[in-house]
Design a protein around this motif. Structure first.
Motif, PDB file in Angstrom:
ATOM      1  N   VAL A   1     132.907 -23.647 -51.429  1.00  0.00           N
ATOM      2  CA  VAL A   1     133.751 -24.439 -52.330  1.00  0.00           C
ATOM      3  C   VAL A   1     135.058 -23.724 -52.654  1.00  0.00           C
ATOM      4  CG1 VAL A   1     131.816 -25.621 -53.366  1.00  0.00           C
ATOM      5  CG2 VAL A   1     132.620 -23.496 -54.392  1.00  0.00           C
ATOM      6  N   LEU A   2     135.426 -22.731 -51.843  1.00  0.00           N
ATOM      7  CA  LEU A   2     136.688 -22.030 -52.049  1.00  0.00           C
ATOM      8  C   LEU A   2     137.744 -22.598 -51.123  1.00  0.00           C
ATOM      9  CD1 LEU A   2     135.459 -18.334 -52.251  1.00  0.00           C
ATOM     10  CD2 LEU A   2     136.109 -19.800 -54.130  1.00  0.00           C
ATOM     11  N   PRO A   3     138.918 -22.971 -51.635  1.00  0.00           N
ATOM     12  CA  PRO A   3     139.260 -23.012 -53.053  1.00  0.00           C
ATOM     13  C   PRO A   3     138.978 -24.356 -53.713  1.00  0.00           C
ATOM     14  CG  PRO A   3     141.213 -23.420 -51.782  1.00  0.00           C
ATOM     15  CD  PRO A   3     140.087 -23.249 -50.789  1.00  0.00           C
ATOM     16  N   ASP A   4     138.445 -25.310 -52.957  1.00  0.00           N
ATOM     17  CA  ASP A   4     138.142 -26.603 -53.568  1.00  0.00           C
ATOM     18  C   ASP A   4     136.836 -27.126 -52.986  1.00  0.00           C
ATOM     19  OD1 ASP A   4     141.045 -27.664 -51.749  1.00  0.00           O
ATOM     20  OD2 ASP A   4     139.026 -27.381 -50.988  1.00  0.00           O
ATOM     21  N   GLY A   5     136.501 -28.348 -53.303  1.00  0.00           N
ATOM     22  CA  GLY A   5     135.252 -28.906 -52.811  1.00  0.00           C
ATOM     23  C   GLY A   5     134.163 -28.936 -53.858  1.00  0.00           C
ATOM     24  N   LEU A   6     134.531 -28.587 -55.086  1.00  0.00           N
ATOM     25  CA  LEU A   6     133.549 -28.628 -56.163  1.00  0.00           C
ATOM     26  C   LEU A   6     133.178 -30.066 -56.508  1.00  0.00           C
ATOM     27  CD1 LEU A   6     135.089 -25.932 -58.537  1.00  0.00           C
ATOM     28  CD2 LEU A   6     133.003 -25.709 -57.203  1.00  0.00           C
ATOM     29  N   CYS A   7     131.892 -30.290 -56.723  1.00  0.00           N
ATOM     30  CA  CYS A   7     131.411 -31.612 -57.118  1.00  0.00           C
ATOM     31  C   CYS A   7     130.533 -31.475 -58.358  1.00  0.00           C
ATOM     32  CB  CYS A   7     130.598 -32.252 -55.995  1.00  0.00           C
ATOM     33  SG  CYS A   7     131.527 -32.554 -54.477  1.00  0.00           S
ATOM     34  N   ASP A   8     130.537 -32.489 -59.201  1.00  0.00           N
ATOM     35  CA  ASP A   8     129.669 -32.468 -60.377  1.00  0.00           C
ATOM     36  C   ASP A   8     128.214 -32.502 -59.929  1.00  0.00           C
ATOM     37  OD1 ASP A   8     131.754 -32.383 -62.135  1.00  0.00           O
ATOM     38  OD2 ASP A   8     131.777 -34.535 -62.544  1.00  0.00           O
ATOM     39  N   PRO A   9     127.377 -31.611 -60.451  1.00  0.00           N
ATOM     40  CA  PRO A   9     125.969 -31.591 -60.051  1.00  0.00           C
ATOM     41  C   PRO A   9     125.188 -32.714 -60.718  1.00  0.00           C
ATOM     42  CG  PRO A   9     126.340 -29.992 -61.783  1.00  0.00           C
ATOM     43  CD  PRO A   9     127.698 -30.557 -61.433  1.00  0.00           C
ATOM     44  N   THR A  10     124.150 -33.149 -60.068  1.00  0.00           N
ATOM     45  CA  THR A  10     123.218 -34.084 -60.699  1.00  0.00           C
ATOM     46  C   THR A  10     122.353 -33.277 -61.670  1.00  0.00           C
ATOM     47  OG1 THR A  10     121.491 -33.743 -59.042  1.00  0.00           O
ATOM     48  CG2 THR A  10     123.157 -35.448 -58.583  1.00  0.00           C
ATOM     49  N   PRO A  11     121.659 -33.928 -62.606  1.00  0.00           N
ATOM     50  CA  PRO A  11     120.760 -33.198 -63.514  1.00  0.00           C
ATOM     51  C   PRO A  11     119.719 -32.371 -62.754  1.00  0.00           C
ATOM     52  CG  PRO A  11     121.130 -35.403 -64.345  1.00  0.00           C
ATOM     53  CD  PRO A  11     121.763 -35.359 -62.982  1.00  0.00           C
ATOM     54  N   GLU A  12     119.240 -32.899 -61.641  1.00  0.00           N
ATOM     55  CA  GLU A  12     118.243 -32.178 -60.849  1.00  0.00           C
ATOM     56  C   GLU A  12     118.859 -30.935 -60.204  1.00  0.00           C
ATOM     57  OE1 GLU A  12     118.872 -35.426 -60.600  1.00  0.00           O
ATOM     58  OE2 GLU A  12     117.057 -36.200 -61.593  1.00  0.00           O
ATOM     59  N   GLN A  13     120.070 -31.078 -59.680  1.00  0.00           N
ATOM     60  CA  GLN A  13     120.753 -29.930 -59.073  1.00  0.00           C
ATOM     61  C   GLN A  13     121.033 -28.851 -60.104  1.00  0.00           C
ATOM     62  OE1 GLN A  13     124.086 -32.120 -57.380  1.00  0.00           O
ATOM     63  NE2 GLN A  13     123.328 -31.776 -55.304  1.00  0.00           N
ATOM     64  N   TRP A  14     121.458 -29.264 -61.297  1.00  0.00           N
ATOM     65  CA  TRP A  14     121.734 -28.305 -62.361  1.00  0.00           C
ATOM     66  C   TRP A  14     120.465 -27.534 -62.728  1.00  0.00           C
ATOM     67  CZ3 TRP A  14     125.352 -25.706 -64.836  1.00  0.00           C
ATOM     68  CH2 TRP A  14     125.035 -25.098 -66.060  1.00  0.00           C
ATOM     69  N   LYS A  15     119.353 -28.247 -62.898  1.00  0.00           N
ATOM     70  CA  LYS A  15     118.092 -27.594 -63.261  1.00  0.00           C
ATOM     71  C   LYS A  15     117.643 -26.627 -62.172  1.00  0.00           C
ATOM     72  CE  LYS A  15     113.301 -28.416 -64.682  1.00  0.00           C
ATOM     73  NZ  LYS A  15     112.821 -27.333 -63.795  1.00  0.00           N
ATOM     74  N   ASP A  16     117.742 -27.053 -60.913  1.00  0.00           N
ATOM     75  CA  ASP A  16     117.329 -26.195 -59.804  1.00  0.00           C
ATOM     76  C   ASP A  16     118.175 -24.926 -59.756  1.00  0.00           C
ATOM     77  OD1 ASP A  16     115.392 -27.999 -59.083  1.00  0.00           O
ATOM     78  OD2 ASP A  16     116.552 -28.882 -57.436  1.00  0.00           O
ATOM     79  N   GLN A  17     119.483 -25.066 -59.959  1.00  0.00           N
ATOM     80  CA  GLN A  17     120.364 -23.905 -59.914  1.00  0.00           C
ATOM     81  C   GLN A  17     120.131 -22.989 -61.114  1.00  0.00           C
ATOM     82  OE1 GLN A  17     122.530 -22.859 -57.365  1.00  0.00           O
ATOM     83  NE2 GLN A  17     122.308 -21.077 -58.709  1.00  0.00           N
ATOM     84  N   LEU A  18     119.900 -23.594 -62.280  1.00  0.00           N
ATOM     85  CA  LEU A  18     119.601 -22.816 -63.482  1.00  0.00           C
ATOM     86  C   LEU A  18     118.328 -21.994 -63.274  1.00  0.00           C
ATOM     87  CD1 LEU A  18     120.443 -22.327 -66.487  1.00  0.00           C
ATOM     88  CD2 LEU A  18     118.873 -24.177 -67.080  1.00  0.00           C
ATOM     89  N   ASP A  19     117.293 -22.635 -62.733  1.00  0.00           N
ATOM     90  CA  ASP A  19     116.027 -21.939 -62.471  1.00  0.00           C
ATOM     91  C   ASP A  19     116.214 -20.817 -61.448  1.00  0.00           C
ATOM     92  OD1 ASP A  19     114.752 -23.631 -64.224  1.00  0.00           O
ATOM     93  OD2 ASP A  19     113.886 -24.927 -62.676  1.00  0.00           O
ATOM     94  N   ALA A  20     117.014 -21.082 -60.414  1.00  0.00           N
ATOM     95  CA  ALA A  20     117.230 -20.079 -59.367  1.00  0.00           C
ATOM     96  C   ALA A  20     117.952 -18.853 -59.920  1.00  0.00           C
ATOM     97  CB  ALA A  20     118.034 -20.694 -58.220  1.00  0.00           C
ATOM     98  N   ALA A  21     118.977 -19.080 -60.745  1.00  0.00           N
ATOM     99  CA  ALA A  21     119.707 -17.962 -61.339  1.00  0.00           C
ATOM    100  C   ALA A  21     118.803 -17.167 -62.280  1.00  0.00           C
ATOM    101  CB  ALA A  21     120.931 -18.480 -62.091  1.00  0.00           C
TER     102      ALA A  21
END
Length: 265
Positions: free
Chosen positions: A190-210
């Motif tokens: 996503v450098l320098p662009d290409g960012l997309c808003d995460p879905t609630p499921e994507q956010w939870k998965d990434q939060l858990d992974a971190a």
């Protein structure tokens, strides 16, 4: 401004960053916990490991959802943005190696201050034998460093897509082995662009992974910190981890900025 001169300078800076990336990749591949640490971790109850991971999830969630306003009171956002505008103007006028160097030099003061605060917080709570409650403060200090770095390079941090990306950056900073390259490539996509808003499921998965990555790496440290008297040893590890995380954060934001400049944005 001489466009060709700036282009050459950009290429040199990106090559220098590529060497840093190579060093981090080698370090991650060669990383292996000492035998004594592995033996001690084997004696830690499984419930403690699960509790630490859950605590990191709660700490990240709490700080992201309710802590940003508190964190922003600890620095002058307008001053940081004004500093970026001045550096950006110098880049547009000259674009010299010294102008690029100013980005790194002017982060040293705030980073030293954050490191001292992290040390005081970790050791202070360690003396009291406070482990898990310390995580909210530790995560808050990490995000303070990330937010300041983002502003320093002209980026925001308060949109869902930026926060999702920040979680990816934090996870990568403590990832070891071959997984490091996979996580790093994901961050750089996503450098320098290409960012997309995460879905609630994507956010939870990434939060858990971190949270899982932090918990696995800091298990022994935080377990010790929860013990009276010897807890100071665990708390003293906070600045070590802060420095390690911020080393990657600085590299990735610098790369993001350089690639943005390269595209003429």
């Amino acid at each position: 401004m001489d466009i060709r001169n700036e282009h050459r300078t950009l290429e040199k800076q990106l090559r220098a960053l590529a060497k840093q990336e190579d060093r981090l990749a080698r370090r991650a591949l060669q990383a292996a916990p000492p035998a004594w640490k592995s033996k001690l971790e084997e004696k830690i109850p499984a419930k403690a490991s699960a509790a630490l991971e859950t605590a990191f999830v709660k700490a990240f969630s709490l700080v992201f959802e309710k802590g940003t306003g508190v964190i922003e009171k600890s620095y002058d956002r307008q001053a940081i943005q004004t500093g970026f505008a001045l550096r950006q103007h110098a880049m547009q006028v000259r674009g010299s190696r010294q102008d690029y160097g100013a980005f790194r030099r002017e982060r040293r003061g705030p980073e030293t201050k954050n490191l001292l605060l992290t040390t005081a917080e970790g050791v202070g709570l360690g003396l009291l034998g406070i482990g898990l409650p310390d995580l909210v403060l530790f995560v808050g200090m990490l995000l303070k460093g990330v937010y300041e770095t983002a502003l320093h390079y002209g980026f925001s941090y308060d949109s869902p897509r930026e926060r999702y990306w920040i979680l990816q950056v934090l996870q990568t900073s403590l990832t070891k082995g071959e997984d490091w390259q996979t996580c790093h490539d994901k961050v750089c996509q996503v450098l320098p662009d290409g960012l997309c808003d995460p879905t609630p499921e994507q956010w939870k998965d990434q939060l858990d992974a971190a949270a899982r990555t932090f918990a696995l790496d800091m298990l022994l440290l935080k377990f010790i910190q929860g013990l009276p008297l010897v807890g100071v040893l665990g708390g003293a590890g906070n600045p070590v981890y802060y420095r390690r995380v911020m080393r990657y954060v600085q590299l990735i934001y610098s790369k993001r900025y350089l690639l943005q400049r390269q595209k003429g944005k």
